[in-house]
Design an enzyme around this catalytic site. Structure first.
Site, PDB file in Angstrom:
ATOM      1  CG  ASN A 194      -1.918  -1.079   1.210  1.00 30.79           C
ATOM      2  OD1 ASN A 194      -2.907  -0.983   0.499  1.00 30.79           O
ATOM      3  ND2 ASN A 194      -1.655  -2.158   1.943  1.00 30.79           N
ATOM      4  CG  ASP A 214      -6.417  -0.533  -1.845  1.00 25.45           C
ATOM      5  OD1 ASP A 214      -7.288  -1.405  -1.934  1.00 25.45           O
ATOM      6  OD2 ASP A 214      -5.650  -0.418  -0.867  1.00 25.45           O
ATOM      7  CD  GLU A 227      -9.351  -4.613  -1.124  1.00 24.00           C
ATOM      8  OE1 GLU A 227      -8.250  -4.748  -0.564  1.00 24.00           O
ATOM      9  OE2 GLU A 227      -9.944  -3.530  -1.166  1.00 24.00           O
TER      10      GLU A 227
HETATM   11  P1  C2E Z   1      -6.790  -2.106   2.641  1.00 24.29           P
HETATM   12  O1  C2E Z   1      -5.620  -1.734   1.815  1.00 24.29           O
HETATM   13  O2  C2E Z   1      -8.124  -2.036   1.987  1.00 24.29           O
HETATM   14  O3  C2E Z   1      -6.485  -3.513   3.212  1.00 24.29           O
HETATM   15  C1  C2E Z   1      -7.440  -4.495   3.356  1.00 24.29           C
HETATM   16  C2  C2E Z   1      -8.036  -4.436   4.700  1.00 24.29           C
HETATM   17  O4  C2E Z   1      -9.241  -5.144   4.691  1.00 24.29           O
HETATM   18  C3  C2E Z   1      -7.143  -5.114   5.742  1.00 24.29           C
HETATM   19  O5  C2E Z   1      -7.324  -4.449   6.978  1.00 24.29           O
HETATM   20  C4  C2E Z   1      -7.764  -6.470   5.826  1.00 24.29           C
HETATM   21  O6  C2E Z   1      -7.556  -7.096   7.081  1.00 24.29           O
HETATM   22  C5  C2E Z   1      -9.205  -6.167   5.648  1.00 24.29           C
HETATM   23  N1  C2E Z   1      -9.911  -7.313   5.101  1.00 24.29           N
HETATM   24  C6  C2E Z   1      -9.464  -8.228   4.224  1.00 24.29           C
HETATM   25  N2  C2E Z   1     -10.418  -9.141   3.978  1.00 24.29           N
HETATM   26  C7  C2E Z   1     -11.483  -8.802   4.719  1.00 24.29           C
HETATM   27  C8  C2E Z   1     -12.795  -9.363   4.892  1.00 24.29           C
HETATM   28  O7  C2E Z   1     -13.167 -10.386   4.305  1.00 24.29           O
HETATM   29  N3  C2E Z   1     -13.634  -8.745   5.732  1.00 24.29           N
HETATM   30  C9  C2E Z   1     -13.258  -7.637   6.403  1.00 24.29           C
HETATM   31  N4  C2E Z   1     -14.148  -7.072   7.230  1.00 24.29           N
HETATM   32  N5  C2E Z   1     -12.035  -7.060   6.276  1.00 24.29           N
HETATM   33  C10 C2E Z   1     -11.173  -7.659   5.431  1.00 24.29           C
HETATM   34  P2  C2E Z   1      -6.133  -3.923   7.770  1.00 24.29           P
HETATM   35  O8  C2E Z   1      -4.976  -4.835   7.661  1.00 24.29           O
HETATM   36  O9  C2E Z   1      -6.648  -3.563   9.110  1.00 24.29           O
HETATM   37  O10 C2E Z   1      -5.738  -2.625   6.997  1.00 24.29           O
HETATM   38  C11 C2E Z   1      -6.589  -1.591   6.967  1.00 24.29           C
HETATM   39  C12 C2E Z   1      -6.087  -0.536   6.060  1.00 24.29           C
HETATM   40  O11 C2E Z   1      -4.875   0.028   6.529  1.00 24.29           O
HETATM   41  C13 C2E Z   1      -5.709  -1.042   4.679  1.00 24.29           C
HETATM   42  O12 C2E Z   1      -6.837  -1.194   3.932  1.00 24.29           O
HETATM   43  C14 C2E Z   1      -4.817   0.055   4.203  1.00 24.29           C
HETATM   44  O13 C2E Z   1      -5.586   1.133   3.726  1.00 24.29           O
HETATM   45  C15 C2E Z   1      -4.127   0.492   5.456  1.00 24.29           C
HETATM   46  N6  C2E Z   1      -2.799  -0.108   5.477  1.00 24.29           N
HETATM   47  C16 C2E Z   1      -2.415  -1.315   5.931  1.00 24.29           C
HETATM   48  N7  C2E Z   1      -1.101  -1.462   5.763  1.00 24.29           N
HETATM   49  C17 C2E Z   1      -0.640  -0.339   5.188  1.00 24.29           C
HETATM   50  C18 C2E Z   1       0.636   0.138   4.739  1.00 24.29           C
HETATM   51  O14 C2E Z   1       1.655  -0.563   4.820  1.00 24.29           O
HETATM   52  N8  C2E Z   1       0.723   1.364   4.192  1.00 24.29           N
HETATM   53  C19 C2E Z   1      -0.360   2.146   4.040  1.00 24.29           C
HETATM   54  N9  C2E Z   1      -0.212   3.339   3.502  1.00 24.29           N
HETATM   55  N10 C2E Z   1      -1.585   1.751   4.454  1.00 24.29           N
HETATM   56  C20 C2E Z   1      -1.717   0.530   5.011  1.00 24.29           C
HETATM   57 CA    CA Z   2      -4.770  -2.257   0.120  1.00 23.98          CA
HETATM   58 CA    CA Z   3      -8.571  -2.179  -0.109  1.00 23.48          CA
END
Ligand code: C2E
Ligand code: CA
Ligand code: CA
Length: 642
Positions: free
Chosen positions: A468, A530, A587
């Site tokens: 990301n 995304d 997703e």
């Molecule tokens: P994202 O990029 O949309 O990442 C997917 C998020 O959706 C992840 O949450 C993941 O755990 C969650 N997800 C995946 N499958 C499902 C599902 O079936 N149901 C539900 N309810 N959720 C699901 P996570 O890991 O908490 O990350 C949240 C957001 O944080 C990410 O959304 C992304 O925008 C941000 N993020 C995470 N890592 C990074 C990073 O290294 N850099 C940046 N800039 N943003 C990050």
């Molecule tokens: Ca993502």
């Molecule tokens: Ca996403």
């Protein structure tokens, strides 16, 4: 002889009586009357001569008085004329006049001076000290120094600008000029000069021509200290993509377009409201309102105007904006600092939401800010203790039963909170710029995944690592070099890297963002959009951006089984992406029914809890099972492995 000596007293009496008569007449002159002549009926030559002489004297006095009056009238006329000219000049320059008598220590201040300070327009006489007491504490010693230096002959004149508190407690910017009048020995008798209110000149934003932040500050102070205090709100709005105006046109044209927009905004506001310009294309105004409904009435026309495109060199540019409002609580003491802070916070919170959002300061926002403060501490702690963890979530090709790739998702290891999800810190990391060092630590864990023997054994040699990128990182011109250097350092091919960028990252400056994405693709890095479908999706971006893949946001997927209308939307978005020949990843898939639906629409790549939650690499290798591949007759597969 005896007869003549008898007559003598009688003759003397007559003479005395005649002199007395003349004396009585002259008494009028003692009272200041000169418009008479002395009369006598005496036959005595001497008496007649005396009367005549008196009349000559009276004539001379009358003439002199006439001349004096003429001179006085002329002088008065000249004084009047000069005074009028001086007043005209002073009122044209808005200057007040002051005069300091050195010996008495008193200053006389002109009515205009008093009015400039918000007092009744009458002449004021007061000790110098009372004037100095109104000067801003930080400016006061400089003013005193300027006065005494000139008094001591060390400078040619007093010429100093300072802040002065007016009678309403607000600060004004004043330019004070003065000169000493000295006696023959060079001793200073008095000092006199002018005072001009330079508040507006000093306080103008050169780009837009609007009053600037310092002016807003004065305005806020003024309104806060008004008695009684009116209802008050501070409204800030920020244009998020002004860079668009400047793209491909001359700077002069862009500035002219911006100024024109600002003037049109002004016209949509009540006449008495000052629109001020702050840094970073932010504008602010103080409104004497505190009810949301009334604020709506004033702000809606402004927001409507901002939603219209700006025409520049026969091109239309849509600007995006957000706004924040802080209403002063009528019942609480308020400081300008706190008020400003609340508006800044409301604006910051609006920036986190979709474009066009207007956010009001509230108690929950205060808590949000506190949380942000804590989050920042947590991030700094994680950076210091190398507490960044890389979790991986598979993107599954359900047809082939393989892993298309793994999204690297950040977690922070906190000594108190334990493992923290991005929801608690990513916003803050982006806002503070700390996302960049966090991201570098993440890369150092994510890239080795591609070469890890356990991963290669389980998932092959072609899966991608998807990373990301925050909006801020995307605007960093050094980003690509950083990524290439990281790939080189870890000995991995950049063709196995995919970056995920959100629409909002692109929206703030699409031209620059496109260029960056283009360069990445040229370097072999894949680009995914995304969260497509969350917030303000613009279909235009799907066609114009250099993309390989679109990741459809889970908000479009959530509950899709039970909501038929939502199925139409999701199906249409999927079809559109396919028509544009973008790869599609859906997703947030949590159940088999959704997989079935997606399968029917030809979706292959799915990321969701149904297959796996994000987890550390070691766990992934040990526990994650890929689903079986679909054989052509499978439609859809009867079982899926979790
Ligand atoms: P994202 O990029 O949309 O990442 C997917 C998020 O959706 C992840 O949450 C993941 O755990 C969650 N997800 C995946 N499958 C499902 C599902 O079936 N149901 C539900 N309810 N959720 C699901 P996570 O890991 O908490 O990350 C949240 C957001 O944080 C990410 O959304 C992304 O925008 C941000 N993020 C995470 N890592 C990074 C990073 O290294 N850099 C940046 N800039 N943003 C990050
Ligand atoms: Ca993502
Ligand atoms: Ca996403």
């Amino acid at each position: 002889m005896s007869a003549s000596s008898e007559q003598e007293p009688q003759w003397r009496d007559v003479l005395v009586a005649q002199i007395d008569a003349i004396g009585n007449q002259l008494c009028q002159a003692v009272d200041g009357t000169f418009d008479f002549y002395v009369h006598t009926d005496s036959d005595e030559i001497a008496i007649q001569k005396l009367a005549q002489l008196n009349n000559f004297t009276l004539d001379a006095v009358r003439r002199t008085i006439g001349e004096l009056e003429q001179t006085r009238r002329e002088l008065e006329m000249r004084v009047e004329e000069r005074t009028q000219r001086l007043n005209l000049i002073l009122s044209a320059t808005n200057d007040g006049v002051w005069e300091w008598e050195i010996d008495s220590g008193y200053v006389t201040l002109s009515p205009r001076w008093a009015r400039m300070l918000g007092q009744d327009a009458v002449e004021i006489r007061q000790p110098l000290e009372s004037w100095l007491a109104l000067i801003h504490p930080s400016d006061r010693s400089a003013v005193e120094r300027a006065f005494y230096r000139h008094l001591d002959g060390l400078s040619d004149a007093v010429d100093i600008e300072y802040r002065l508190r007016n009678s309403r407690g607000a600060w004004r910017m004043m330019l004070c000029r003065g000169l000493c009048q000295r006696d023959d020995q060079g001793r200073a008798l008095r000092m006199a000069g002018t005072l001009s209110d330079t508040t507006e000149q000093r306080l103008t934003d050169p780009l837009t021509g609007l009053p600037n932040g310092a002016y807003l500050e004065l305005l806020m102070q003024e309104r806060l200290h008004a008695l009684p205090r009116p209802p008050l709100s501070l409204v800030k709005f920020q244009l998020l993509n002004v860079a668009q105006l400047f793209d491909g046109v001359s700077v002069e044209h862009a500035i002219a377009a911006l100024r024109d927009l600002v003037q049109r905004l002004r016209r949509r506001l009540p006449a008495r409201v000052a629109l001020t310009a702050l840094p970073e294309h932010t504008f602010a105004m103080v409104l004497e309102l505190d009810a949301v409904a009334e604020l709506d009435r004033v702000l809606e026309p402004v927001e409507a105007l901002l939603a219209e495109p700006v025409e520049i060199e026969s091109r239309l540019v849509w600007l995006s904006h957000v706004s924040g409002v802080a209403i002063v609580d009528l019942h609480e003491a308020a400081s300008a600092d706190e008020w400003r802070r609340q508006a800044r916070l409301a604006l910051a919170s609006a920036r986190q939401s979709d474009v066009g959002t207007r956010c009001y300061y509230s108690e929950s926002l205060r808590q949000w800010e506190q949380h942000q403060g804590r989050a920042e501490q947590m991030i700094r702690g994680a950076l210091a203790n190398r507490g960044v963890r890389c979790f991986l979530q598979p993107i599954v090709d359900i047809v082939a039963g393989t892993a298309r790739g793994f999204e690297a998702l950040m977690r922070l290891e906190d000594p108190v909170e334990g493992l923290v999800n991005p929801g608690a810190f990513v916003e803050v990391a982006e806002r503070t710029g700390l996302i960049a060092p966090l991201w570098e630590m993440l890369m150092d864990q994510a890239l080795p995944v591609l070469k890890d023997p356990g991963m290669r054994e389980r998932f092959g040699e072609t899966f991608l690592i998807s990373i990301n990128l925050s909006p801020r990182q995307l605007m960093d011109p050094g980003l690509l070099e950083l990524m290439l250097a990281a790939c080189a350092r870890h000995g991995v091919a950049q063709s196995r890297l995919q970056v995920e960028v959100t629409e909002s990252a692109v929206l703030s400056d699409p031209v620059r963002a496109s260029r960056m994405l283009e360069r990445m693709r040229e370097a072999g890095i894949q680009v995914a959009m995304d969260d497509f479908g969350s917030g303000y999706s613009s279909l235009a971006q799907l066609t114009s951006l250099p993309l390989d893949t679109v990741k459809i946001d889970r908000s479009l997927v959530f509950d899709v089984n039970t909501l038929p209308r939502k199925q139409h939307v999701l199906a249409a978005v999927v079809a559109l992406c396919q028509r544009l020949e973008h790869g599609v990843v859906v997703e947030g898939v949590e159940d088999w029914e959704t997989v079935t639906l997606l399968r029917q629409w030809g979706v292959r790549d799915i990321q969701g809890f149904f297959y796996a939650r994000p987890m550390p690499m070691a766990q992934l290798i040990k526990q994650f099972e890929l689903p079986l591949p679909l054989v052509p007759s499978d439609d859809p597969p009867a079982v899926a492995t979790r």
